[in-house]
Design a protein around this motif. Structure first.
Motif, PDB file in Angstrom:
ATOM      1  N   GLY A 202       0.818  -1.271   0.190  1.00 13.99           N
ATOM      2  CA  GLY A 202      -0.196   0.059  -0.030  1.00 13.99           C
ATOM      3  C   GLY A 202       0.840   1.384   0.077  1.00 13.99           C
ATOM      4  N   GLY A 203       1.776   1.210   0.734  1.00 11.31           N
ATOM      5  CA  GLY A 203       2.845   2.201   0.754  1.00 11.31           C
ATOM      6  C   GLY A 203       3.536   2.536  -0.602  1.00 11.31           C
ATOM      7  N   GLN A 204       3.771   1.468  -1.163  1.00  6.05           N
ATOM      8  CA  GLN A 204       4.487   1.758  -2.518  1.00  6.05           C
ATOM      9  C   GLN A 204       3.614   2.293  -3.398  1.00  6.05           C
ATOM     10  OE1 GLN A 204       7.809   1.544  -3.115  1.00  6.05           O
ATOM     11  NE2 GLN A 204       8.514   0.363  -1.250  1.00  6.05           N
ATOM     12  N   LEU A 205       2.381   1.828  -3.533  1.00  5.94           N
ATOM     13  CA  LEU A 205       1.300   2.438  -4.615  1.00  5.94           C
ATOM     14  C   LEU A 205       1.303   3.614  -4.289  1.00  5.94           C
ATOM     15  CD1 LEU A 205      -1.340  -0.636  -4.168  1.00  5.94           C
ATOM     16  CD2 LEU A 205      -0.220   0.368  -6.099  1.00  5.94           C
ATOM     17  N   GLN A 206       1.281   4.143  -3.145  1.00  4.90           N
ATOM     18  CA  GLN A 206       1.084   5.572  -2.722  1.00  4.90           C
ATOM     19  C   GLN A 206       2.230   6.209  -3.177  1.00  4.90           C
ATOM     20  OE1 GLN A 206      -1.123   6.609   1.131  1.00  4.90           O
ATOM     21  NE2 GLN A 206      -0.461   4.492   1.303  1.00  4.90           N
ATOM     22  N   GLN A 207       3.501   5.690  -2.949  1.00  9.18           N
ATOM     23  CA  GLN A 207       4.627   6.438  -3.343  1.00  9.18           C
ATOM     24  C   GLN A 207       4.719   6.746  -4.723  1.00  9.18           C
ATOM     25  OE1 GLN A 207       7.783   7.180  -0.913  1.00  9.18           O
ATOM     26  NE2 GLN A 207       7.708   8.512  -2.732  1.00  9.18           N
ATOM     27  N   PHE A 208       4.228   5.677  -5.631  1.00 10.73           N
ATOM     28  CA  PHE A 208       4.273   5.689  -7.165  1.00 10.73           C
ATOM     29  C   PHE A 208       3.586   7.005  -7.385  1.00 10.73           C
ATOM     30  CE2 PHE A 208       2.202   5.231 -11.078  1.00 10.73           C
ATOM     31  CZ  PHE A 208       3.408   4.656 -11.802  1.00 10.73           C
ATOM     32  N   ILE A 209       2.574   7.665  -6.646  1.00  8.23           N
ATOM     33  CA  ILE A 209       1.851   8.703  -7.168  1.00  8.23           C
ATOM     34  C   ILE A 209       2.366   9.854  -6.314  1.00  8.23           C
ATOM     35  CG2 ILE A 209      -0.558   9.985  -6.400  1.00  8.23           C
ATOM     36  CD1 ILE A 209      -0.399   7.648  -8.483  1.00  8.23           C
ATOM     37  N   MET A 210       3.025   9.828  -5.230  1.00  5.98           N
ATOM     38  CA  MET A 210       3.828  10.930  -4.725  1.00  5.98           C
ATOM     39  C   MET A 210       4.922  11.282  -5.548  1.00  5.98           C
ATOM     40  SD  MET A 210       2.196  11.455  -2.025  1.00  5.98           S
ATOM     41  CE  MET A 210       1.005  10.513  -1.307  1.00  5.98           C
ATOM     42  N   ASP A 211       5.659  10.143  -6.410  1.00  2.45           N
ATOM     43  CA  ASP A 211       6.678  10.680  -7.236  1.00  2.45           C
ATOM     44  C   ASP A 211       6.134  11.208  -8.634  1.00  2.45           C
ATOM     45  OD1 ASP A 211       8.495   9.428  -5.444  1.00  2.45           O
ATOM     46  OD2 ASP A 211       8.611   7.423  -6.599  1.00  2.45           O
ATOM     47  N   GLY A 212       5.050  10.674  -9.037  1.00  4.41           N
ATOM     48  CA  GLY A 212       4.797  11.160 -10.311  1.00  4.41           C
ATOM     49  C   GLY A 212       3.878  12.557 -10.352  1.00  4.41           C
ATOM     50  N   PHE A 213       3.467  13.045  -9.138  1.00  2.29           N
ATOM     51  CA  PHE A 213       2.856  14.380  -9.029  1.00  2.29           C
ATOM     52  C   PHE A 213       3.600  15.023  -8.049  1.00  2.29           C
ATOM     53  CE2 PHE A 213      -0.107  11.067 -10.753  1.00  2.29           C
ATOM     54  CZ  PHE A 213      -0.454  11.926 -11.996  1.00  2.29           C
ATOM     55  N   GLN A 214       4.733  15.542  -8.182  1.00  2.00           N
ATOM     56  CA  GLN A 214       5.360  16.379  -7.254  1.00  2.00           C
ATOM     57  C   GLN A 214       4.688  17.946  -7.568  1.00  2.00           C
ATOM     58  OE1 GLN A 214       8.023  16.115  -5.084  1.00  2.00           O
ATOM     59  NE2 GLN A 214       7.667  14.097  -4.892  1.00  2.00           N
ATOM     60  N   GLY A 215       4.334  18.557  -6.540  1.00  2.00           N
ATOM     61  CA  GLY A 215       3.941  19.781  -6.621  1.00  2.00           C
ATOM     62  C   GLY A 215       2.364  19.786  -6.691  1.00  2.00           C
ATOM     63  N   ARG A 216       1.759  18.670  -6.875  1.00  2.00           N
ATOM     64  CA  ARG A 216       0.147  18.577  -6.583  1.00  2.00           C
ATOM     65  C   ARG A 216      -0.149  18.242  -5.143  1.00  2.00           C
ATOM     66  NH1 ARG A 216      -1.709  17.223 -11.975  1.00  2.00           N
ATOM     67  NH2 ARG A 216      -3.727  17.672 -11.177  1.00  2.00           N
ATOM     68  N   THR A 217      -1.368  18.730  -4.750  1.00  2.00           N
ATOM     69  CA  THR A 217      -1.900  18.152  -3.424  1.00  2.00           C
ATOM     70  C   THR A 217      -2.803  16.720  -3.742  1.00  2.00           C
ATOM     71  OG1 THR A 217      -2.097  20.452  -2.801  1.00  2.00           O
ATOM     72  CG2 THR A 217      -3.461  18.777  -1.432  1.00  2.00           C
ATOM     73  N   ILE A 218      -2.396  15.784  -3.060  1.00  3.93           N
ATOM     74  CA  ILE A 218      -2.961  14.549  -2.937  1.00  3.93           C
ATOM     75  C   ILE A 218      -4.017  14.288  -1.978  1.00  3.93           C
ATOM     76  CG2 ILE A 218      -2.484  11.922  -3.144  1.00  3.93           C
ATOM     77  CD1 ILE A 218      -0.876  13.604  -5.155  1.00  3.93           C
ATOM     78  N   ILE A 219      -5.112  13.947  -2.267  1.00  3.99           N
ATOM     79  CA  ILE A 219      -6.405  13.883  -1.504  1.00  3.99           C
ATOM     80  C   ILE A 219      -6.889  12.555  -1.442  1.00  3.99           C
ATOM     81  CG2 ILE A 219      -6.597  16.372  -1.660  1.00  3.99           C
ATOM     82  CD1 ILE A 219      -9.221  15.601  -3.471  1.00  3.99           C
ATOM     83  N   LEU A 220      -7.524  12.260  -0.447  1.00  3.80           N
ATOM     84  CA  LEU A 220      -8.177  10.885  -0.315  1.00  3.80           C
ATOM     85  C   LEU A 220      -9.268  11.004   0.869  1.00  3.80           C
ATOM     86  CD1 LEU A 220      -7.262   9.346   2.610  1.00  3.80           C
ATOM     87  CD2 LEU A 220      -5.063   9.008   1.274  1.00  3.80           C
ATOM     88  N   VAL A 221     -10.229  10.129   0.847  1.00  2.72           N
ATOM     89  CA  VAL A 221     -11.310  10.147   2.046  1.00  2.72           C
ATOM     90  C   VAL A 221     -11.065   8.505   2.581  1.00  2.72           C
ATOM     91  CG1 VAL A 221     -13.721   9.807   2.438  1.00  2.72           C
ATOM     92  CG2 VAL A 221     -12.934  11.536   0.551  1.00  2.72           C
ATOM     93  N   ALA A 222     -11.142   8.803   3.991  1.00  2.00           N
ATOM     94  CA  ALA A 222     -11.050   7.870   4.869  1.00  2.00           C
ATOM     95  C   ALA A 222     -12.167   7.362   5.591  1.00  2.00           C
ATOM     96  CB  ALA A 222      -9.523   7.486   5.617  1.00  2.00           C
ATOM     97  N   ASP A 223     -12.491   6.261   6.040  1.00  3.93           N
ATOM     98  CA  ASP A 223     -13.655   5.661   6.969  1.00  3.93           C
ATOM     99  C   ASP A 223     -13.152   6.256   8.366  1.00  3.93           C
ATOM    100  OD1 ASP A 223     -15.352   4.589   8.706  1.00  3.93           O
ATOM    101  OD2 ASP A 223     -15.606   2.782   7.367  1.00  3.93           O
ATOM    102  N   GLY A 224     -14.117   7.118   8.815  1.00  6.20           N
ATOM    103  CA  GLY A 224     -13.276   7.751  10.105  1.00  6.20           C
ATOM    104  C   GLY A 224     -13.578   6.652  11.338  1.00  6.20           C
ATOM    105  N   GLU A 225     -14.085   5.496  11.162  1.00  5.66           N
ATOM    106  CA  GLU A 225     -14.170   4.551  12.131  1.00  5.66           C
ATOM    107  C   GLU A 225     -13.238   3.283  11.856  1.00  5.66           C
ATOM    108  OE1 GLU A 225     -18.187   3.269  12.277  1.00  5.66           O
ATOM    109  OE2 GLU A 225     -18.781   5.334  13.376  1.00  5.66           O
TER     110      GLU A 225
END
Length: 262
Positions: A202-225
């Motif tokens: 899961g961390g590597q999947l996210q890292q792929f996006i962090m590396d590919g979209f430098q300078g952009r804000t990354i957002i997500l929705v999580a289950d609060g529970e």
């Protein structure tokens, strides 16, 4: 750069009615996808207003052979005690969604693991992505899995979407959907095969996006529970707000929800 809100989170569905009180989403292409067929209140309803809207949506869904009711409420507002009591007495499940954002440079660098390979989905590996998603989605029934497969194929052809696939020791292990907009990059539907969890996929999947979209804000929705929210906080995601939802299913259908499963 402005801060994201829940209005920046993608909703798969057609707006078929909007008034001062709510927005009505309907998605005939996938009637059993509850996150695409619901009413989103723009202002917190009174108990009487909710009952009137509930009757309307129930009648509307019955005409389309839909057996669920789903409502979302204004961002950062908690339903009043009278509404909460009504939900409890009438079979509703109450959910809490939380909005998070991060700048790519704030994401903790993931340790390289030669067993994990992450790729953007192309024509060459699309079948691998579809097959793993189908396997995951079958937990919600074959009808849903088949309809989700069509949705994935439609999104794959849309330049506003990116599909990402992770392999572990050469075998498919995780998938992720990415929604691209002018202001933000949204991570959605992140799922790791159960037998491959806690290996850093899961961390590597996210890292792929962090590396590919430098300078952009990354957002997500999580289950609060869900305990996954604690992971996002450890990964330096910033909590931005919450949103309540109420849902009732009037049959034995499985609750179908598309959020991150890590």
């Amino acid at each position: 750069m402005r801060n994201p809100t829940f209005h920046d989170i993608e909703t798969i569905g057609h707006v078929i009615d909007e008034n001062v009180q709510y927005i009505h989403y309907h998605y005939p292409e996938m009637l059993i996808r509850y996150d695409s067929n619901f009413i989103d209140f723009k202002q917190m309803p009174s108990l009487e207003e909710f009952k009137q809207t509930e009757t309307f949506l129930k009648d509307f869904h019955q005409k389309h052979n839909q057996t669920h009711l789903k409502f979302e409420f204004p961002e950062n507002e908690k339903p009043r005690p009278g509404l909460q009591k009504y939900f409890e007495n009438n079979g509703y499940d109450i959910g809490l969604m939380e909005l998070y954002a991060i700048q790519p440079n704030d994401f903790p660098a993931q340790q390289e693991n030669p067993d994990i390979r992450v790729e953007e989905v192309t024509e060459g590996n699309l079948n691998d992505f579809i097959s793993l998603q189908y396997e995951t989605d079958k937990q919600n029934g074959e009808t849903f899995a088949n309809e989700k497969m069509k949705l994935n194929q439609k999104q794959f052809a849309d330049e506003n979407y990116m599909k990402v696939l992770a392999y572990y020791k050469g075998e498919t292990a995780g998938t992720m959907n990415v929604i691209l907009s002018d202001d933000f990059v949204e991570i959605d539907d992140l799922s790791v095969r159960e037998a491959r969890r806690r290996k850093g996929i899961g961390g590597q999947l996210q890292q792929f996006i962090m590396d590919g979209f430098q300078g952009r804000t990354i957002i997500l929705v999580a289950d609060g529970e869900d305990t996954a929210r604690e992971m996002y906080q450890r990964q330096n995601y910033q909590y931005l707000g919450f949103k309540y939802e109420a849902q009732r299913i009037d049959s034995d259908d499985i609750f179908v929800k598309s959020r991150m499963q890590v």
